[in-house]
Design a protein around this motif. Structure first.
Motif, short mmCIF file in Angstrom:
data_model
loop_
_atom_site.label_atom_id
_atom_site.label_comp_id
_atom_site.label_asym_id
_atom_site.label_seq_id
_atom_site.Cartn_x
_atom_site.Cartn_y
_atom_site.Cartn_z
N GLN A 217 0.83 -1.21 0.00
CA GLN A 217 0.00 0.00 0.00
C GLN A 217 0.86 1.26 0.00
OE1 GLN A 217 -2.57 -0.39 3.41
NE2 GLN A 217 -3.48 -2.29 2.66
N ILE A 218 1.96 1.22 0.73
CA ILE A 218 2.89 2.35 0.73
C ILE A 218 3.47 2.56 -0.66
CG2 ILE A 218 5.10 3.19 1.64
CD1 ILE A 218 4.34 1.58 4.25
N GLY A 219 3.86 1.45 -1.30
CA GLY A 219 4.38 1.55 -2.65
C GLY A 219 3.39 2.12 -3.64
N GLU A 220 2.11 1.77 -3.46
CA GLU A 220 1.08 2.29 -4.36
C GLU A 220 0.88 3.79 -4.18
OE1 GLU A 220 -2.25 -0.08 -3.33
OE2 GLU A 220 -1.46 -1.92 -4.26
N ARG A 221 1.01 4.26 -2.97
CA ARG A 221 0.76 5.69 -2.69
C ARG A 221 1.95 6.56 -3.00
NH1 ARG A 221 -3.54 7.68 1.51
NH2 ARG A 221 -4.97 5.89 1.58
N PHE A 222 3.16 6.00 -2.88
CA PHE A 222 4.37 6.81 -3.03
C PHE A 222 5.25 6.22 -4.12
CE2 PHE A 222 2.92 7.40 1.32
CZ PHE A 222 2.93 8.79 1.45
N GLY A 223 4.87 6.46 -5.35
CA GLY A 223 5.73 6.04 -6.45
C GLY A 223 7.00 6.85 -6.49
N GLY A 224 8.10 6.22 -6.84
CA GLY A 224 9.34 6.96 -7.01
C GLY A 224 10.19 7.08 -5.77
N LEU A 225 9.98 6.23 -4.76
CA LEU A 225 10.87 6.23 -3.60
C LEU A 225 12.29 5.88 -4.04
CD1 LEU A 225 8.67 4.39 -0.95
CD2 LEU A 225 9.28 6.82 -0.96
N ASP A 226 13.26 6.49 -3.41
CA ASP A 226 14.67 6.28 -3.75
C ASP A 226 15.37 5.29 -2.84
OD1 ASP A 226 15.05 8.29 -5.94
OD2 ASP A 226 14.42 9.66 -4.35
N LEU A 227 14.93 5.20 -1.58
CA LEU A 227 15.66 4.41 -0.58
C LEU A 227 14.69 3.93 0.48
CD1 LEU A 227 18.35 3.50 0.85
CD2 LEU A 227 18.40 5.78 1.90
N ALA A 228 14.85 2.66 0.88
CA ALA A 228 14.09 2.11 1.99
C ALA A 228 15.06 1.76 3.11
CB ALA A 228 13.31 0.87 1.56
N LEU A 229 14.81 2.29 4.31
CA LEU A 229 15.57 1.94 5.50
C LEU A 229 14.81 0.81 6.18
CD1 LEU A 229 16.23 5.59 6.79
CD2 LEU A 229 17.55 4.28 5.12
N MET A 230 15.32 -0.42 6.05
CA MET A 230 14.56 -1.61 6.43
C MET A 230 15.21 -2.36 7.58
SD MET A 230 11.86 -1.76 4.48
CE MET A 230 11.32 -3.43 4.83
N PRO A 231 14.42 -2.78 8.57
CA PRO A 231 14.95 -3.64 9.64
C PRO A 231 15.22 -5.04 9.11
CG PRO A 231 12.57 -3.39 9.86
CD PRO A 231 12.98 -2.50 8.72
N VAL A 232 16.32 -5.63 9.55
CA VAL A 232 16.65 -7.00 9.12
C VAL A 232 16.92 -7.92 10.31
CG1 VAL A 232 17.54 -6.27 6.88
CG2 VAL A 232 19.12 -6.48 8.81
N GLY A 233 16.89 -7.41 11.53
CA GLY A 233 17.19 -8.23 12.71
C GLY A 233 16.01 -8.36 13.64
N ALA A 234 16.20 -9.17 14.71
CA ALA A 234 15.18 -9.44 15.72
C ALA A 234 14.01 -10.23 15.14
CB ALA A 234 14.70 -8.15 16.39
N TYR A 235 14.31 -11.40 14.57
CA TYR A 235 13.27 -12.18 13.90
C TYR A 235 13.20 -13.65 14.33
CZ TYR A 235 17.38 -13.43 11.07
OH TYR A 235 18.61 -13.85 10.66
N GLU A 236 14.06 -14.11 15.20
CA GLU A 236 13.99 -15.50 15.65
C GLU A 236 13.63 -15.57 17.14
OE1 GLU A 236 13.99 -18.18 14.10
OE2 GLU A 236 14.78 -17.68 12.12
N PRO A 237 12.77 -16.54 17.52
CA PRO A 237 12.11 -17.53 16.67
C PRO A 237 11.02 -16.90 15.80
CG PRO A 237 11.33 -17.72 18.93
CD PRO A 237 12.43 -16.72 18.95
N HIS A 238 11.02 -17.30 14.54
CA HIS A 238 10.19 -16.60 13.55
C HIS A 238 8.70 -16.76 13.85
CE1 HIS A 238 9.45 -14.44 9.93
NE2 HIS A 238 8.89 -15.44 9.30
#
Length: 312
Positions: A217-238
């Motif tokens: 939904q974010i992608g649909e509303r905001f076309g043309g984003l240049d950078l995503a700051l994404m979390p990649v940790g704190a996921y186990e146990p999944h």
């Protein structure tokens, strides 16, 4: 600072925004009892830290991000300096002290033009760090979090609902949904909202989120984003964490969902919040990026203290 929407009355709770039930006490007790949140920290010295002193300054027309650690970035965009979820403390309640130092010394920061807060968990909203800021600093927060700042003397606080927008100077800030939750004490579960931020229509700061349709939904509303700051940790146990935290593979999918060609990794290498090995988040993120056939230069797997930029 001009607030462009006004919601005079918030609901008493945002539990209806949850997309998965919160963990029950017996589930939390089971996970804790089996040591799932106590991984071996012997690899902490391999977490990359780059501290050359000072803070690089973005050139005109350049957007620069510097990873301080965890979910804290110094973002220089359109002539402004912005902090995301600033945490400079050595320790936050309930977990070990930080594994790595902040990548930028507080004394090396210029005047901060705005601060964005994603939600009120202690690893994202740190009272000792906030006390370091001038009380007239513009603070942008989720709905019902403004009183927390008012009690501490902050005078320029804007709170928003999902899809709400405001501006500071020439930079716009849009508050967007996330798959997460909020709690600061045992009495205030989901009393304040949670979410991410789209800054200047260019940078998406996810805060904390599980994987789900809100990213698309974010992608649909905001076309043309240049950078995503994404979390990649704190996921186990999944099975336990997936409703609130993406794993590295989901982070890459989330970056694709929001439509950003670049992803900067965060939310790893600073605090021990879960059970995966310390280096697994970044190693798995690199593998997931390769598996999608994406250009290597699009993955900003920054060292703590490292800066990178693109032309706006």
């Amino acid at each position: 600072m001009t607030q462009t929407i006004d919601v005079p009355r918030w609901p008493d709770s945002f539990k209806d925004r949850l997309t998965a039930p919160l963990p029950e006490f017996r589930e939390l007790l089971s996970v804790t009892w089996h040591g799932a949140f106590r991984p071996d920290i012997g690899d902490a010295d391999q977490i990359p830290v780059l501290r050359n002193g000072g803070l690089p300054r973005a050139a005109t027309g350049e957007t620069m991000v510097t990873w301080v650690g965890h979910s804290t970035f110094v973002l220089q965009i359109n002539g402004m300096t912005i902090l995301t979820d600033p945490v400079w403390s050595r320790r936050i309640p309930g977990v070990r002290q930080r594994l790595t130092p902040p990548g930028v010394a507080w004394s090396d920061l210029p005047r901060i033009d705005a601060v964005v807060i994603s939600h009120n968990h202690y690893d994202h909203l740190d009272a000792p760090t906030m006390r370091k800021l001038p009380r007239d600093t513009p603070i942008l927060v989720p709905a019902r979090l403004k009183p927390w700042f008012g009690r501490r003397g902050f005078t320029r606080v804007t709170e928003l609902d999902w899809w709400g927008s405001t501006s500071v100077g020439d930079v716009t800030f849009d508050f967007v949904p996330a798959h997460h939750w909020s709690r600061r004490t045992v009495w205030d579960t989901c009393k304040t909202l949670w979410g991410g931020w789209v800054i200047d229509g260019s940078v998406y700061f996810a805060g904390d989120t599980g994987y789900g349709d809100r990213l698309a939904q974010i992608g649909e509303r905001f076309g043309g984003l240049d950078l995503a700051l994404m979390p990649v940790g704190a996921y186990e146990p999944h099975w336990f964490m997936k409703a609130a935290h993406v794993n590295p593979e989901e982070a890459v999918r989330g970056c694709l969902d929001v439509g950003a060609p670049r992803m900067a990794t965060m939310h790893w290498g600073t605090f021990v919040l879960s059970g995966e090995p310390l280096l697994a988040p970044i190693e798995s993120a690199r593998a997931a990026w390769r598996a999608q056939g994406l250009p290597r230069e699009g993955l900003w797997d920054l060292a703590i203290g490292e800066s990178r930029s693109f032309l706006s």
